[in-house]
Design a protein around this motif. Sequence first.
Motif, PDB file in Angstrom:
ATOM      1  N   PHE A  54      -9.612  -9.182   8.015  1.00  0.00           N
ATOM      2  CA  PHE A  54     -10.278  -8.318   7.044  1.00  0.00           C
ATOM      3  C   PHE A  54      -9.690  -8.560   5.661  1.00  0.00           C
ATOM      4  O   PHE A  54      -8.614  -9.143   5.525  1.00  0.00           O
ATOM      5  CB  PHE A  54     -10.171  -6.830   7.407  1.00  0.00           C
ATOM      6  N   LYS A  55     -10.403  -8.092   4.636  1.00  0.00           N
ATOM      7  CA  LYS A  55      -9.922  -8.186   3.262  1.00  0.00           C
ATOM      8  C   LYS A  55      -9.071  -6.963   2.958  1.00  0.00           C
ATOM      9  O   LYS A  55      -9.358  -5.855   3.421  1.00  0.00           O
ATOM     10  CB  LYS A  55     -11.084  -8.283   2.278  1.00  0.00           C
ATOM     11  N   CYS A  56      -8.029  -7.176   2.167  1.00  0.00           N
ATOM     12  CA  CYS A  56      -7.174  -6.080   1.734  1.00  0.00           C
ATOM     13  C   CYS A  56      -7.800  -5.366   0.541  1.00  0.00           C
ATOM     14  O   CYS A  56      -8.754  -5.872  -0.057  1.00  0.00           O
ATOM     15  CB  CYS A  56      -5.785  -6.616   1.368  1.00  0.00           C
ATOM     16  N   PRO A  57      -7.277  -4.200   0.149  1.00  0.00           N
ATOM     17  CA  PRO A  57      -7.792  -3.522  -1.041  1.00  0.00           C
ATOM     18  C   PRO A  57      -7.644  -4.404  -2.277  1.00  0.00           C
ATOM     19  O   PRO A  57      -6.924  -5.410  -2.268  1.00  0.00           O
ATOM     20  CB  PRO A  57      -6.907  -2.277  -1.141  1.00  0.00           C
ATOM     21  N   SER A  58      -8.317  -4.008  -3.346  1.00  0.00           N
ATOM     22  CA  SER A  58      -8.253  -4.755  -4.592  1.00  0.00           C
ATOM     23  C   SER A  58      -6.807  -4.874  -5.041  1.00  0.00           C
ATOM     24  O   SER A  58      -6.050  -3.913  -5.065  1.00  0.00           O
ATOM     25  CB  SER A  58      -9.080  -4.044  -5.661  1.00  0.00           C
ATOM     26  N   GLY A  59      -6.399  -6.092  -5.411  1.00  0.00           N
ATOM     27  CA  GLY A  59      -5.013  -6.362  -5.748  1.00  0.00           C
ATOM     28  C   GLY A  59      -4.545  -7.582  -4.978  1.00  0.00           C
ATOM     29  O   GLY A  59      -5.307  -8.165  -4.201  1.00  0.00           O
ATOM     30  N   PHE A  60      -3.307  -7.971  -5.167  1.00  0.00           N
ATOM     31  CA  PHE A  60      -2.776  -9.159  -4.493  1.00  0.00           C
ATOM     32  C   PHE A  60      -1.852  -8.736  -3.361  1.00  0.00           C
ATOM     33  O   PHE A  60      -0.730  -8.302  -3.602  1.00  0.00           O
ATOM     34  CB  PHE A  60      -2.030 -10.041  -5.481  1.00  0.00           C
ATOM     35  N   PRO A  61      -2.280  -8.849  -2.097  1.00  0.00           N
ATOM     36  CA  PRO A  61      -1.417  -8.505  -0.975  1.00  0.00           C
ATOM     37  C   PRO A  61      -0.339  -9.569  -0.787  1.00  0.00           C
ATOM     38  O   PRO A  61      -0.649 -10.746  -0.628  1.00  0.00           O
ATOM     39  CB  PRO A  61      -2.384  -8.465   0.218  1.00  0.00           C
ATOM     40  N   ASN A  62       0.917  -9.159  -0.819  1.00  0.00           N
ATOM     41  CA  ASN A  62       1.982 -10.160  -0.803  1.00  0.00           C
ATOM     42  C   ASN A  62       3.131  -9.803   0.129  1.00  0.00           C
ATOM     43  O   ASN A  62       4.156 -10.463   0.120  1.00  0.00           O
ATOM     44  CB  ASN A  62       2.532 -10.364  -2.222  1.00  0.00           C
ATOM     45  N   ALA A  63       2.980  -8.744   0.936  1.00  0.00           N
ATOM     46  CA  ALA A  63       4.043  -8.346   1.858  1.00  0.00           C
ATOM     47  C   ALA A  63       3.434  -7.490   2.954  1.00  0.00           C
ATOM     48  O   ALA A  63       2.399  -6.845   2.742  1.00  0.00           O
ATOM     49  CB  ALA A  63       5.133  -7.562   1.118  1.00  0.00           C
ATOM     50  N   MET A  64       4.087  -7.467   4.139  1.00  0.00           N
ATOM     51  CA  MET A  64       3.544  -6.726   5.271  1.00  0.00           C
ATOM     52  C   MET A  64       4.666  -6.069   6.067  1.00  0.00           C
ATOM     53  O   MET A  64       5.791  -6.567   6.122  1.00  0.00           O
ATOM     54  CB  MET A  64       2.740  -7.647   6.199  1.00  0.00           C
ATOM     55  N   ALA A  65       4.316  -4.953   6.731  1.00  0.00           N
ATOM     56  CA  ALA A  65       5.242  -4.284   7.642  1.00  0.00           C
ATOM     57  C   ALA A  65       4.424  -3.552   8.696  1.00  0.00           C
ATOM     58  O   ALA A  65       3.394  -2.948   8.376  1.00  0.00           O
ATOM     59  CB  ALA A  65       6.143  -3.307   6.888  1.00  0.00           C
ATOM     60  N   ALA A  66       4.866  -3.589   9.941  1.00  0.00           N
ATOM     61  CA  ALA A  66       4.123  -2.993  11.047  1.00  0.00           C
ATOM     62  C   ALA A  66       4.602  -1.585  11.327  1.00  0.00           C
ATOM     63  O   ALA A  66       5.764  -1.246  11.130  1.00  0.00           O
ATOM     64  CB  ALA A  66       4.272  -3.847  12.305  1.00  0.00           C
ATOM     65  N   SER A  67       3.669  -0.754  11.813  1.00  0.00           N
ATOM     66  CA  SER A  67       4.004   0.567  12.309  1.00  0.00           C
ATOM     67  C   SER A  67       2.949   0.951  13.334  1.00  0.00           C
ATOM     68  O   SER A  67       1.832   0.424  13.309  1.00  0.00           O
ATOM     69  CB  SER A  67       4.037   1.597  11.172  1.00  0.00           C
ATOM     70  N   PRO A  68       3.271   1.871  14.257  1.00  0.00           N
ATOM     71  CA  PRO A  68       2.251   2.300  15.224  1.00  0.00           C
ATOM     72  C   PRO A  68       1.031   2.916  14.559  1.00  0.00           C
ATOM     73  O   PRO A  68      -0.077   2.862  15.104  1.00  0.00           O
ATOM     74  CB  PRO A  68       3.006   3.335  16.072  1.00  0.00           C
TER      75      PRO A  68
END
Length: 229
Positions: free
Chosen positions: A9-23
């Motif tokens: 999927f596409k992320c919100p407007s802006g530049f996605p540059n990092a990720m972290a998981a959670s339940p």
Amino acid sequence: RRVKTTRVFKCPSGFPNAMAASPEGLWVGEQKLTGAQAERYGVPEPDDILENAWLLDWNTGEVLKTVRTECRNTSGMAYGEGYIWMVANAAPNGVFQTDMNSRTVSHRQIPLGGGGNHGAKFRNGKLWVVSTRLRSMMRIDPNTWQPEYLIPIDPKKRSHDMAFDDEGNIWLVTGENASTRWSEATFGLDKYNAETGELLESVEFVSGSADPHGLEIYNGVMYICDAGI
């Protein structure tokens, strides 16, 4: 071996540059470009320099929550102990600990010299960061802010985010420093033994895959984000 990415999927407007998981969902950190970086990539200066952490639905990408942070040029993020840990790759650098009400709890520099960062994760009560100055993955005690452990990484490669698999190994996003444009670039992953620091495997993304920056592994699936620039 060689691997290929699949769009989710596409992320919100802006530049996605990092990720972290959670339940509760997948956290994605926003990066905004200002000054010389904005000029380099041909993007307009942002009206608002605060950078968001978005909690997205795992399947649809729907925004479930937005936390606003004071981080700048976010290039790594972690989720742990009820906080967002956003790590800056531009002045004032450092790690911004932010609560769920968008309040900055602390702002501290990476131990042993500060500088920029290209990735972060929270694991077993410890914060890990990818220090660009030290060219290493570093484990930090988030309470005492003391460095505990370093894994050197290949200085000839451009490193980005890191993630842990179910066996406790660390996967690190890599790129080719010599390339000057996306069409010439090569991207991959280096897999390290988290206990010994031994490099176990190097993986290459096939042509047409994403340009990976953020990285996360959740329920046996590897997720990456591509800033799109």
